[in-house]
Write an enzyme that holds these catalytic residues in place. Structure first.
Site, PDB file in Angstrom:
ATOM      1  N   LEU A 416       0.908  -1.349  -0.087  1.00  0.00           N
ATOM      2  CA  LEU A 416      -0.041  -0.093   0.080  1.00  0.00           C
ATOM      3  C   LEU A 416       0.926   1.367   0.244  1.00  0.00           C
ATOM      4  O   LEU A 416       0.447   2.156  -0.444  1.00  0.00           O
ATOM      5  CB  LEU A 416      -0.857  -0.085   1.136  1.00  0.00           C
ATOM      6  CG  LEU A 416      -2.134  -1.015   1.473  1.00  0.00           C
ATOM      7  CD1 LEU A 416      -2.562  -0.910   2.593  1.00  0.00           C
ATOM      8  CD2 LEU A 416      -3.104  -0.750   0.085  1.00  0.00           C
ATOM      9  N   GLY A 417       2.088   1.209   0.515  1.00  0.00           N
ATOM     10  CA  GLY A 417       2.816   2.335   0.730  1.00  0.00           C
ATOM     11  C   GLY A 417       4.030   2.094   1.347  1.00  0.00           C
ATOM     12  O   GLY A 417       4.243   0.954   2.025  1.00  0.00           O
ATOM     13  N   GLY A 419       7.348   3.884   3.628  1.00  0.00           N
ATOM     14  CA  GLY A 419       7.555   5.112   4.266  1.00  0.00           C
ATOM     15  C   GLY A 419       9.041   4.910   4.842  1.00  0.00           C
ATOM     16  O   GLY A 419       9.389   3.968   4.736  1.00  0.00           O
ATOM     17  N   GLY A 420       9.378   5.790   5.736  1.00  0.00           N
ATOM     18  CA  GLY A 420      10.878   6.034   6.236  1.00  0.00           C
ATOM     19  C   GLY A 420      10.766   4.573   7.355  1.00  0.00           C
ATOM     20  O   GLY A 420      12.011   4.198   7.687  1.00  0.00           O
ATOM     21  N   GLY A 422       9.312   1.751   7.259  1.00  0.00           N
ATOM     22  CA  GLY A 422       8.929   0.425   7.004  1.00  0.00           C
ATOM     23  C   GLY A 422       8.079   0.453   5.471  1.00  0.00           C
ATOM     24  O   GLY A 422       7.700   1.427   4.877  1.00  0.00           O
ATOM     25  N   LYS A 438       2.018  -3.483   8.784  1.00  0.00           N
ATOM     26  CA  LYS A 438       3.205  -2.457   8.669  1.00  0.00           C
ATOM     27  C   LYS A 438       4.388  -3.368   9.100  1.00  0.00           C
ATOM     28  O   LYS A 438       4.444  -3.937  10.188  1.00  0.00           O
ATOM     29  CB  LYS A 438       3.255  -1.325   9.373  1.00  0.00           C
ATOM     30  CG  LYS A 438       4.485  -0.510   9.299  1.00  0.00           C
ATOM     31  CD  LYS A 438       4.233   0.833   9.601  1.00  0.00           C
ATOM     32  CE  LYS A 438       4.443   1.239  10.970  1.00  0.00           C
ATOM     33  NZ  LYS A 438       4.531   2.557  11.604  1.00  0.00           N
ATOM     34  N   ASP A 535       5.753  12.899  13.262  1.00  0.00           N
ATOM     35  CA  ASP A 535       5.646  12.658  11.853  1.00  0.00           C
ATOM     36  C   ASP A 535       4.343  13.269  11.241  1.00  0.00           C
ATOM     37  O   ASP A 535       3.863  12.709  10.296  1.00  0.00           O
ATOM     38  CB  ASP A 535       6.271  11.560  11.366  1.00  0.00           C
ATOM     39  CG  ASP A 535       6.673  11.637   9.834  1.00  0.00           C
ATOM     40  OD1 ASP A 535       6.935  12.670   9.263  1.00  0.00           O
ATOM     41  OD2 ASP A 535       7.070  10.356   9.386  1.00  0.00           O
TER      42      ASP A 535
END
Ligand SMILES: *[C@@H]1O[C@H](CO)[C@@H](O)[C@H](O)[C@H]1NC(C)=O
Ligand SMILES: *[C@@H]1O[C@H](CO)[C@@H](O)[C@H](O)[C@H]1NC(C)=O
Ligand SMILES: *[C@@H]1O[C@H](CO)[C@@H](O)[C@H](O)[C@H]1NC(C)=O
Ligand SMILES: *[C@@H]1O[C@H](CO)[C@@H](O)[C@H](O)[C@H]1NC(C)=O
Ligand SMILES: *[C@@H]1O[C@H](CO)[C@@H](O)[C@H](O)[C@H]1NC(C)=O
Ligand SMILES: *[C@@H]1O[C@H](CO)[C@@H](O)[C@H](O)[C@H]1NC(C)=O
Ligand SMILES: *[C@@H]1O[C@H](CO)[C@@H](O)[C@H](O)[C@H]1NC(C)=O
Length: 724
Positions: A416-417, A419-420, A422, A438, A535
């Site tokens: 799905l995405g 990021g910094g 994981g 995640k 964040d």
């Protein structure tokens, strides 16, 4: 008349020469070399020698040795390898004088969008400096952008050969990039750094050709040296069609005995490679030719080698038997029998060993999982969960197998995405519940207890605008978290991809802002602890099917005990949203979240990205641009047209003022999240009643005429300050 024997021998010699010439790699009558560089077709030196003008190489012999350039764009070529080109690089730099003022700066940009070349994703974006940040943007909308900070306050902190954020930092780039602009500038440069690091540098290039050295920080020749030594890697492809389309077209470039391979960049185009057992240039008629493997004697000394198309065959000479690779004399028949017996014995042993090996491996895997479970604090968590009075039955500890199944073995199409912290996968549990899973990056085992606390707190957090944590898995090396699945993308996506028109009415913007503010305010004061998100940004605000905001990604979050107002941490966050005070002092307080939220509000009001790729220096950073526009009474110029049309003057100026207060440099001057929420709620309620009717009218008149409303010409007066 008999032929002259001398002539005859000359003829034979010429013939042998001709036969020895390998299959040509260039078109007839074309040069194959420029200095040391071999230039194979589809490239060519001179116009009629290449497949297309983009592949023309200009060999400039006024240099010694001669240099090669891509004619169209004048990039100097160092090497042509397979389907990559290594070209001479350019390095961005910003230099400061003794008092820390900018002395000179040089930005680099490349645009290959109309060419068959792409920038290889093996390149890395590298920044070298102390207290400097570099950014790289794709010149497209929406495009890739990224950046990193290289930090260090003294030369002693920097480690030779290590590019790991101290003195040097690196970012990856995506596949298929064709254009970018990069720039580098100082964060908060002071004189102390300038003495050992006068310049900041940034470049995109082959990371294997670059080794960071402490002396780079003070080396005045760094820019020129690096441009020469760290090439930029480009990839090329033929045309824009994929193989299945190109095969049908009349100018398909692959000849006999070759296969077509689709380019991996996602931009179309293909390449040709020879089939196995064939060699030559697949782009030139007649194509690839068979390799005569027999020349290198691959068979047994008593074997006979026969060359075949694409392969070869070995057989044994008469009087010998075997498969050709090993030939034995016929008379030694018992030897064969004996060796057969031996080899079957060995086979049985191998099978036994394999069975043993796999059963041991299975056992160790289980042991390993148990070990990770303990390392990751599984026991601690279990204990806490069972001892708590709470309604903890909602928190589940998932097994590793369960999650592997749910994510279809972490398959790429479930991502799905990234990021910094994981990668997030979409998972479907056995009861058909859809979840987001995640997988964190490697974590520090000394922080386990804190991680456990975070899991427990987050499972207790029960707020409709915070993504719900359903459970976790601790059997893997890095713990994994299982969240509720939120279906409708991120706030960032909806602001910057202009498709979602109905969503972005003024009312909806205000509602989403209020919901997110409420959730943050709740986190800041929940459960006797302060949870600082660290964040906050529009990509971390998810929207569900009803466009309800949900705060997510607590990967960086920290818990602050109630009797402490600040903690020291390693600076983490996202460029453009990061609180400058926190960045400078490393002291984390809840006001850092307030700053980041201020940037999100500004983003909602203007539709601009927190960092823009523009020429004009003052417009680059949204936070400063917003505050400056407000101060100079030109805010209306940067607001989203829809905001101007639908918001009332009072509302807009109140929110602008609120953004300004959130973005104050000193944390203590910023409002708390609670105050922000109250102010937003007040503005929302205020808007509800008197505006509903007018909004309907506006929509109707908007449909009938495309006239902009009067509000376009209104100057926002920042002195219309908020009532508190
Ligand atoms: C070769 O390089 C020299 C020096 O840069 C330049 O003046 C000249 O025009 C180049 N020649 C060609 C054929 O490009
Ligand atoms: C060619 O390459 C060799 C070894 O790689 C090098 O020694 C030589 O100087 C090069 N010659 C030219 C003209 O670049
Ligand atoms: C580097 O800069 C020079 C001079 O501006 C330009 O001619 C060249 O094309 C650039 N090369 C790359 C790879 O950007
Ligand atoms: C640095 O540059 C600033 C602005 O150009 C100038 O005022 C200052 O005197 C310079 N300092 C030194 C030491 O050169
Ligand atoms: C710079 O160095 C001076 C003396 O070495 C020191 O007093 C000062 O705190 C330093 N400034 C910063 C921002 O580190
Ligand atoms: C090739 O491109 C066509 C049209 O863009 C597309 O329909 C087809 O699926 C592609 N084939 C492959 C193998 O990617
Ligand atoms: C290779 O040799 C095997 C037997 O040694 C034979 O059956 C086969 O036809 C040969 N293949 C070719 C292409 O000659």
């Amino acid at each position: 008349m008999s032929p002259n024997p001398a002539c005859f021998y000359l003829f034979l010699w010429l013939l042998s020469l001709a036969l020895a010439i390998p299959t040509s790699i260039v078109k007839p009558n074309c040069k194959s070399k420029c200095g040391n560089l071999t230039v194979p077709y589809p490239f060519g030196i001179g116009t009629d020698c290449s497949i297309d003008p983009w592949f023309d190489i200009n060999c400039n012999t006024s240099f010694n040795p001669p240099k090669s350039f891509i004619s169209e764009i004048n990039f100097e070529i160092f090497d042509i390898l397979d389907y990559t080109l290594r070209v001479k690089n350019n390095v961005s730099a910003a230099c400061y004088n003794q008092t820390g003022d900018l002395k000179s700066s040089e930005d680099v940009g490349i645009d290959l969008t109309t060419s068959p070349f792409t920038i290889s994703d093996t390149n890395k974006f590298t920044v070298v400096g102390c207290d400097d940040f570099g950014t790289i943007f794709e010149d497209a909308d929406p495009g890739f952008n990224n950046g990193c900070y290289a930090l260090c306050s003294s030369i002693e902190e920097v480690t030779e050969g290590e590019c790991s954020d101290t003195g040097c930092c690196q970012n990856d780039i995506p596949k298929g990039l064709q254009s970018f602009s990069e720039s580098v500038s100082s964060g908060y440069r002071d004189m102390n750094v300038t003495s050992f690091n006068p310049c900041a540098y940034a470049f995109l290039g082959d990371p294997n050709s670059f080794r960071f050295s402490v002396s780079d920080l003070s080396d005045p020749t760094f820019q020129e040296r690096t441009a020469q030594n760290v090439p930029l890697v480009l990839e090329w492809a033929i045309g824009t069609l994929n193989c299945s389309e190109a095969t049908k077209s009349h100018d398909f470039a692959c000849f006999e005995n070759s296969v077509c391979v689709d380019s991996e960049t996602g931009l179309g185009g293909y390449r040709c490679t020879c089939l196995k057992g064939y060699e030559g240039n697949p782009y030139l008629s007649p194509g690839c030719t068979d390799i005569n493997e027999c020349e290198s004697n691959p068979c047994d000394e008593h074997g006979i080698c026969t060359n075949t198309h694409g392969s070869f065959n070995c057989s044994c000479k008469t009087g010998y038997r075997g498969d050709g690779r090993g030939c034995a004399e016929n008379s030694q028949f018992p030897v064969i029998k004996f060796s057969l017996a031996i080899s079957s014995g060995i086979l049985v042993m191998i099978i036994a060993a394999m069975v043993l090996y796999f059963s041991i491996k299975k056992h160790t895997l289980k042991k390993l999982r148990e070990k990770f479970f303990q390392l990751n604090g599984g026991l601690l968590l279990k204990q806490r969960l069972s001892s708590k009075e709470s309604n903890m039955n909602s928190t589940k500890i998932f097994s590793a197998e369960e999650l592997v199944k749910a994510t279809n073995k972490y398959s790429d199409d479930r991502i799905l995405g990234r990021g910094g912290y994981g990668i997030v996968y979409k998972g479907i549990l056995h009861d058909h519940q859809v979840v987001a899973i995640k997988k964190s990056r490697i974590m520090d085992h000394s922080q386990i207890e804190q991680f456990i606390n975070e899991v427990i707190i987050l499972t207790q957090v029960n707020h409709r605008n915070v993504v719900k944590l359903l459970g976790c898995c601790l059997e893997t090396e890095v713990p994994m978290l299982v969240y509720e699945y939120v279906s409708n993308d991120t706030l960032f996506y909806h602001i910057h991809n202009k498709g979602g028109v109905p969503l972005f009415s003024w009312d909806n913007r205000l509602r989403i802002a209020t919901e997110a503010a409420g959730a943050l305010s709740y986190l800041h004061s929940a459960a006797g602890m302060t949870i600082i998100h660290r964040d906050v940004k529009s990509p971390n605000i998810l929207l569900d099917e009803y466009y309800t905001a949900k705060i997510s990604d607590f990967g960086a979050s920290r818990l602050v005990p109630i009797d402490q107002t600040q903690i020291s941490t390693l600076v983490q966050g996202t460029l453009g949203y990061l609180d400058p005070e926190y960045f400078q002092t490393s002291q984390l307080t809840e006001k850092s979240d307030v700053y980041s939220f201020g940037v999100v509000l500004a983003e909602l009001m203007t539709g601009r990205k927190p960092l823009s790729n523009t020429e004009i220096e003052e417009e680059k950073i949204l936070a400063t641009y917003f505050v400056m526009s407000l101060k100079e009474n030109r805010l209306f110029k940067i607001l989203d047209p829809r905001v101007l049309r639908e918001g009332s003057l009072e509302q807009i100026s109140c929110i602008a003022e609120l953004v300004k207060r959130c973005l104050r440099l000193h944390g203590e001057e910023r409002p708390t999240m609670k105050e922000v929420t109250i102010e937003l709620e007040r503005l929302r309620k205020w808007s509800k009643y008197p505006w509903t009717e007018q909004e309907v009218q506006e929509d109707v008149s908007g449909l009938m005429s495309e006239q902009p409303s009067d509000l376009y010409s209104v100057t926002i007066n920042p002195d219309l300050s908020t009532e508190e």
